[in-house]
Design a protein around this motif. Structure first.
Motif, short mmCIF file in Angstrom:
data_model
loop_
_atom_site.label_atom_id
_atom_site.label_comp_id
_atom_site.label_asym_id
_atom_site.label_seq_id
_atom_site.Cartn_x
_atom_site.Cartn_y
_atom_site.Cartn_z
N ASP A 186 -46.45 32.79 12.15
CA ASP A 186 -45.97 33.95 12.93
C ASP A 186 -46.94 35.12 12.83
OD1 ASP A 186 -43.76 32.50 13.68
OD2 ASP A 186 -42.40 33.44 12.22
N ALA A 189 -49.99 34.28 14.93
CA ALA A 189 -49.69 34.37 16.36
C ALA A 189 -49.70 35.82 16.83
CB ALA A 189 -48.34 33.72 16.66
N LYS A 190 -49.13 36.70 16.05
CA LYS A 190 -49.11 38.12 16.42
C LYS A 190 -50.53 38.69 16.46
CE LYS A 190 -47.20 42.59 14.99
NZ LYS A 190 -46.37 43.30 13.98
N ALA A 193 -52.44 37.27 19.49
CA ALA A 193 -51.94 37.83 20.74
C ALA A 193 -52.50 39.23 20.96
CB ALA A 193 -50.42 37.85 20.73
N LEU A 200 -55.50 34.54 25.62
CA LEU A 200 -55.12 33.61 24.55
C LEU A 200 -54.90 32.22 25.14
CD1 LEU A 200 -54.34 33.39 21.52
CD2 LEU A 200 -51.97 33.79 22.22
N HIS A 205 -55.23 27.53 19.22
CA HIS A 205 -54.08 26.90 18.59
C HIS A 205 -54.35 26.44 17.15
CE1 HIS A 205 -50.09 25.19 18.75
NE2 HIS A 205 -50.52 23.97 18.48
N ASN A 282 -53.71 22.62 27.02
CA ASN A 282 -52.34 22.43 26.54
C ASN A 282 -51.94 20.96 26.43
OD1 ASN A 282 -51.91 25.20 26.40
ND2 ASN A 282 -51.04 25.31 28.47
N LYS A 285 -52.03 20.30 22.97
CA LYS A 285 -51.35 21.28 22.11
C LYS A 285 -50.20 20.57 21.40
CE LYS A 285 -48.68 25.58 22.17
NZ LYS A 285 -47.94 26.58 22.99
N TYR A 327 -50.62 29.19 27.81
CA TYR A 327 -50.58 28.68 26.44
C TYR A 327 -49.36 29.14 25.64
CZ TYR A 327 -51.46 28.62 21.44
OH TYR A 327 -51.30 28.48 20.09
N PRO A 328 -49.00 30.42 25.59
CA PRO A 328 -47.87 30.81 24.73
C PRO A 328 -46.55 30.17 25.13
CG PRO A 328 -49.19 32.73 25.33
CD PRO A 328 -49.64 31.60 26.20
N GLN A 329 -46.39 29.82 26.41
CA GLN A 329 -45.13 29.23 26.87
C GLN A 329 -45.17 27.70 26.93
OE1 GLN A 329 -46.44 32.07 28.96
NE2 GLN A 329 -45.34 33.17 27.34
#
Length: 448
Positions: A186, A189-190, A193, A200, A205, A282, A285, A327-329
């Protein structure tokens, strides 16, 4: 009495390669020998010198049923599996609803009956609040208990230290773990971002789901197992760093004892590395992340040296549309069962593994580790779960993919071996071109 005689086969079993014949009667291997005489009315299959292997046992799949069946289901994904020479599978509990009690577990077995092309077992899941269900689990009803010590869906991230300790203390079956440290991920990731914003992408990853996050969590799992004497199997090892946590040597030792703590890696960690994100993004991923070429090399060496005991897939299909999201979704996971065995055999062609090692890691070891009864070996009396392999090249094409998601990270790749035939419980279910007959899978049983 139904009977099939496979002649002139090049069999691989328990470290040996030998030529001979194999007879199937009533779903089991009845005879293995040389020059077996044909019986009246018996079906004869001339293997013509091709490889005959025990069916592969995949100890880690996500077939998405119940609740996520737009991605895949037991019928579609087991069909892809037998087309790939995987004759038994063990399915994960992070479904909707999750498999957190005996009733949910039985419901999955009921749903698979008559629909699964391969043999099936289902894991019980762990959460912060189902300890009583774990403590009362009948050990014959599940291959193991799955503990997500890293990120997962729903209520399946076990992050309460007291609960985690109690699960390792009281588990009546082997514990299998997904090891990544969620707070570390986490934070990564922050930070990424903030650094990359809309730029990103999947290339980041392996840095977000870092090797440090894997090592910290794997160290915690192995420490708890040593504390309580728990049988622990750590899934999908992705880094060279974690290998020092595991004992070198055969799963079953010379004195007949078995390793207490074992490790698994997956086929995608042996065929892809960081350099492939630019091309596949992805589509590769997954969690834990595919990392460096040096990790790929170290994991292959660890299979050879018996530091890693099992090779699996972590088959986890998502739709093409889901994978096209930013990528984030985009969800993590990829479909693998149909081409996992031929991808492993590519390592044989490259001189990195021997075919006897592939059979050990993909068939014998899962059977031994999870106490699977009468499967995973070419032995008289065992169920006739068999795979005939021929060294004929083929290229993976989208129209040939049987998984419901209808794509593969291997599309466009040419493999030097193909699956010529698959038998499940003595019934041919794949003839090298298409599925044949009806689903022949049975519930796996465990000698405990």
């Amino acid at each position: 009495m139904s009977s099939t005689l496979i002649t002139n086969a090049r069999m691989v079993n328990e470290g040996r390669t030998f030529d001979g014949d194999l007879r199937i009667e009533n779903g089991r291997i009845a005879q293995i020998g040389d020059g077996l005489a044909t019986r009246a009315g018996e079906e004869v299959v001339d293997a013509a010198g091709r490889w005959l292997l025990p069916g592969m046992i995949d100890d880690q799949v996500h077939f998405r049923e119940p609740g996520l069946t737009h991605k895949g289901d037991v019928a579609t994904e087991s069909a892809a599996a037998v087309a790939g020479g995987l004759t038994s599978f063990m399915d994960m509990p992070n479904t909707n609803p999750p498999t957190l009690n005996a009733q949910a577990l039985q419901a999955k077995y009921d749903a698979a009956a008559g629909r699964a092309w391969g043999n099936y077992g289902f894991y019980m899941g762990a959460s912060n609040d189902n300890l009583e269900h774990i403590q009362t689990l009948d050990p014959k009803t599940a291959p193991g208990i799955k503990v997500f010590m890293g990120a997962s869906t729903g209520n399946m991230l076990v992050d309460n230290p007291e609960t985690l300790d109690a699960i390792f203390r009281d588990a009546p079956t082997p514990i299998i773990t997904h090891c990544e440290d969620t707070p570390m991920i986490d934070a990564n990731a922050k930070a990424f971002a903030e650094k990359y914003g809309d730029a990103l992408g999947a290339e980041q990853h392996p840095d977000i789901r870092s090797r440090e996050a894997c090592l910290k969590s794997s160290l915690l799992a192995t420490s708890l197992a040593k504390k309580h004497g728990t049988r622990l199997h750590v899934l999908h090892i992705s880094t060279a760093d974690e290998l020092a946590l595991f004992e070198k040597g055969p799963l079953i030792r010379a004195d007949g004892s078995r390793k207490q703590i074992t490790a698994e890696t997956c086929i995608h960690f042996l065929r892809f590395d960081r350099g492939d994100y630019a091309r596949l993004g992805n589509l590769i991923k997954c969690n834990p992340a595919i990392k460096e070429a040096s990790d790929r090399q170290a994991l292959t060496a660890a299979l050879v040296e018996d530091v890693i005991d099992v090779l699996a897939t972590d088959h986890a299909p998502h739709t093409w549309e889901e994978k096209q999201k930013p990528y984030p979704q985009a969800p993590s996971g990829l479909p693998l069962v149909q081409y996992a065995l031929v991808a492993a055999l590519e390592l044989v062609h490259e001189g990195k593994l021997r075919i006897e090692q592939v059979v050990q890691k993909f068939a014998h070891a899962p059977a031994q580790l999870f106490d699977v009864e009468q499967r995973g070996f070419l032995r008289e009396g065992c169920f006739a779960d068999l795979v005939l392999v021929e060294d004929i090249p083929f290229t993976v094409k989208r129209e040939d993919i049987l998984s419901k998601c209808a794509w593969s990270p291997f599309e466009g790749m040419t493999f030097r071996s193909r699956i010529a035939s698959t038998w499940v419980n003595g019934q041919q279910v794949w003839n090298g071109r298409e599925l044949v007959g009806q689903p022949a899978g049975r519930r796996l049983t465990f000698d405990r």
